[in-house]
Design a protein around this motif. Sequence first.
Motif, short mmCIF file in Angstrom:
data_model
loop_
_atom_site.label_atom_id
_atom_site.label_comp_id
_atom_site.label_asym_id
_atom_site.label_seq_id
_atom_site.Cartn_x
_atom_site.Cartn_y
_atom_site.Cartn_z
N TYR A 1 -86.44 -96.08 29.76
CA TYR A 1 -85.49 -96.77 28.88
C TYR A 1 -84.98 -98.03 29.58
O TYR A 1 -84.99 -99.14 29.03
CB TYR A 1 -84.36 -95.80 28.57
CG TYR A 1 -83.36 -96.21 27.52
CD1 TYR A 1 -83.49 -97.36 26.74
CD2 TYR A 1 -82.24 -95.40 27.30
CE1 TYR A 1 -82.55 -97.68 25.77
CE2 TYR A 1 -81.29 -95.72 26.34
CZ TYR A 1 -81.45 -96.86 25.58
OH TYR A 1 -80.50 -97.17 24.63
N PHE A 2 -84.51 -97.88 30.82
CA PHE A 2 -83.99 -99.02 31.59
C PHE A 2 -85.08 -100.07 31.79
O PHE A 2 -84.86 -101.27 31.56
CB PHE A 2 -83.47 -98.52 32.94
CG PHE A 2 -82.62 -99.52 33.68
CD1 PHE A 2 -83.14 -100.71 34.18
CD2 PHE A 2 -81.28 -99.26 33.88
CE1 PHE A 2 -82.35 -101.61 34.86
CE2 PHE A 2 -80.46 -100.16 34.56
CZ PHE A 2 -81.00 -101.34 35.05
N ALA A 3 -86.26 -99.63 32.22
CA ALA A 3 -87.35 -100.58 32.50
C ALA A 3 -87.76 -101.33 31.24
O ALA A 3 -88.02 -102.55 31.28
CB ALA A 3 -88.54 -99.84 33.11
N ASN A 4 -87.85 -100.63 30.10
CA ASN A 4 -88.20 -101.27 28.84
C ASN A 4 -87.20 -102.36 28.47
O ASN A 4 -87.58 -103.48 28.10
CB ASN A 4 -88.24 -100.24 27.71
CG ASN A 4 -89.54 -99.46 27.66
OD1 ASN A 4 -90.59 -99.95 28.05
ND2 ASN A 4 -89.49 -98.24 27.16
N GLU A 5 -85.91 -102.02 28.55
CA GLU A 5 -84.88 -102.97 28.15
C GLU A 5 -84.79 -104.15 29.10
O GLU A 5 -84.58 -105.29 28.68
CB GLU A 5 -83.54 -102.25 28.04
CG GLU A 5 -83.45 -101.29 26.87
CD GLU A 5 -83.69 -101.99 25.54
OE1 GLU A 5 -82.99 -102.98 25.24
OE2 GLU A 5 -84.60 -101.57 24.80
N LEU A 6 -84.97 -103.90 30.40
CA LEU A 6 -84.95 -105.00 31.36
C LEU A 6 -86.13 -105.94 31.14
O LEU A 6 -85.97 -107.16 31.16
CB LEU A 6 -84.95 -104.46 32.79
CG LEU A 6 -84.99 -105.51 33.90
CD1 LEU A 6 -83.82 -106.49 33.80
CD2 LEU A 6 -85.02 -104.85 35.27
N ARG A 7 -87.31 -105.37 30.93
CA ARG A 7 -88.49 -106.22 30.71
C ARG A 7 -88.28 -107.11 29.48
O ARG A 7 -88.54 -108.32 29.52
CB ARG A 7 -89.73 -105.35 30.51
CG ARG A 7 -91.01 -106.18 30.31
CD ARG A 7 -92.23 -105.31 30.01
NE ARG A 7 -93.42 -106.14 29.90
CZ ARG A 7 -93.75 -106.83 28.80
NH1 ARG A 7 -92.95 -106.79 27.73
NH2 ARG A 7 -94.85 -107.56 28.78
N SER A 8 -87.78 -106.52 28.38
CA SER A 8 -87.55 -107.31 27.17
C SER A 8 -86.53 -108.42 27.42
O SER A 8 -86.69 -109.56 26.93
CB SER A 8 -87.05 -106.40 26.04
OG SER A 8 -88.04 -105.45 25.69
N ALA A 9 -85.50 -108.13 28.19
CA ALA A 9 -84.46 -109.12 28.46
C ALA A 9 -84.99 -110.26 29.33
O ALA A 9 -84.65 -111.44 29.11
CB ALA A 9 -83.26 -108.46 29.13
N LEU A 10 -85.81 -109.92 30.32
CA LEU A 10 -86.36 -110.97 31.18
C LEU A 10 -87.30 -111.88 30.39
O LEU A 10 -87.28 -113.11 30.56
CB LEU A 10 -87.10 -110.34 32.37
CG LEU A 10 -86.24 -109.58 33.38
CD1 LEU A 10 -87.12 -109.04 34.51
CD2 LEU A 10 -85.12 -110.45 33.93
#
Length: 494
Positions: free
Chosen positions: A276-285
């Motif tokens: 969940y964290f990795a998905n959201e961080l990737r999208s934000a970057l």
Amino acid sequence: VERGALPPLPDDAPRPAVLPAQPPAQARRLAPLDELQRDVDALLAAPSLQPTTWGVLVKSLSRDETIYALNAGKLLLPSSTMKVLTLAVAAERLGWDFTYETSLVGGGRIANGVLDGPLVVVGRGDPTIDNWDGAASRLFEDWAGELKAAGVRTVTGNLIGDDNAFDDEPLGAGWMWDDLDRSFATGVGALQFNENTAQLTIAPGSNVGDSAIVTAAPAGAALVLHSQVTTGASGTPAALSTERLPGSATLEVRGSVPLGARPIVRNTAALNPTLYFANELRSALVASGIEVRGTAMDIDDVPGRPSSIAGTTLVEHRSPPLSEMAATMMKLSQNLYAETLLKTIGMADGIPTATGGIGAVRSVLAGWGVAGYTQADGSGLSRYNVATPEALVAVLAHVERDETLGPTFRSVLPIAGLDGTLEARMKGTPAEGNARAKTGTMTGARAMAGFLTTADGEPLVFSIVGNNFGDGVETTAAAAIDAVVVRLARFSRR
């Protein structure tokens, strides 16, 4: 004149004054303390609460005197008052200034704006990174700026979530399987986003009988929805249920919502906090202009399952201090924060597991002379937890007398009639703005433990636990606890 009798007095003889008969003992005015004990007994003996097992202990902090006791040494299900033990030991072991660190590590060479390898986000348990008010979006945008300043505009590898600071057991012992889709029963991990919770939105269709429109957000939670929700007649009540089996990402949603009704929003637990964290961080970057050519991954899914990935630390972030996190944990009864702290206590001793944390709690409380409890988790969600009112009062009394622990601990407790889980309770009574206490609410259990001041200004510490009451009387049980606290606030020795 009969033997032993006095002769009658002449009519004009002076007569002694007639003394009033002494009233029966039960009609005499009770001493204030006896009156208090009588009143509390009556409050806990309401007819609908007859099956309830009550455990109560009230002590004067200034006199070290027991004011009231009922089954004070009986082991009972404490529900969320178990957080009192977890926070007390966390503050002792970690300190109120403790913070969590989260890092971004470049797992390759950086040249010409390109990170040739993975970007790894290394978590150590921070439960505060959430986006309910856009805070995480702003934070991730700042991280993107720091990456650009470090010369990274493209990542050729995957964005990997490293959660190895904790073990991989997200759930507590004794948690109910049918709670696992609920936001209060989210799994704990070293990387956590949105308190590991996603939001379901259920909206009616265009016509009666149509399928309802069910969505989950953010997308990074990666929930698989299986909806059997239909559109009911206008004006009918909504009826919804959800279920997610352990280890499954599929969330079953059933029931109906009325035609023309506003969308219903419910929180639900995500399965894999790290992904969940990795998905959201990737999208934000990506949204901030950093190209990430690989996918988001949990480090456990990286071939070879590395324990960590070596590289250069590019970004470091620290959470708010424990004193701030404790306010969220206690005032809102946030289970995830408590479970995270339990593993953090264990991590400080080199055992980053719930078992390690429980061992640390046991060690500290033994040093305080506290016994009479069995701990299975940090939040009180487990039905394996038991504690005596004596144990809860002993912890609170120790904390209150500790100049380092006491002031902050007291400040993070809900205040009757003002905030947290006590915001709507005991308003307009002497307990409002006075009683500061942790509440506990579970099926078949209600509890409260904390501090208050009597009408004389005498400081009290108390624990009230009720177990095993029947269905439909939960409100009555909570009202009885409130009434006892109010009666204590009215108590005067005069």
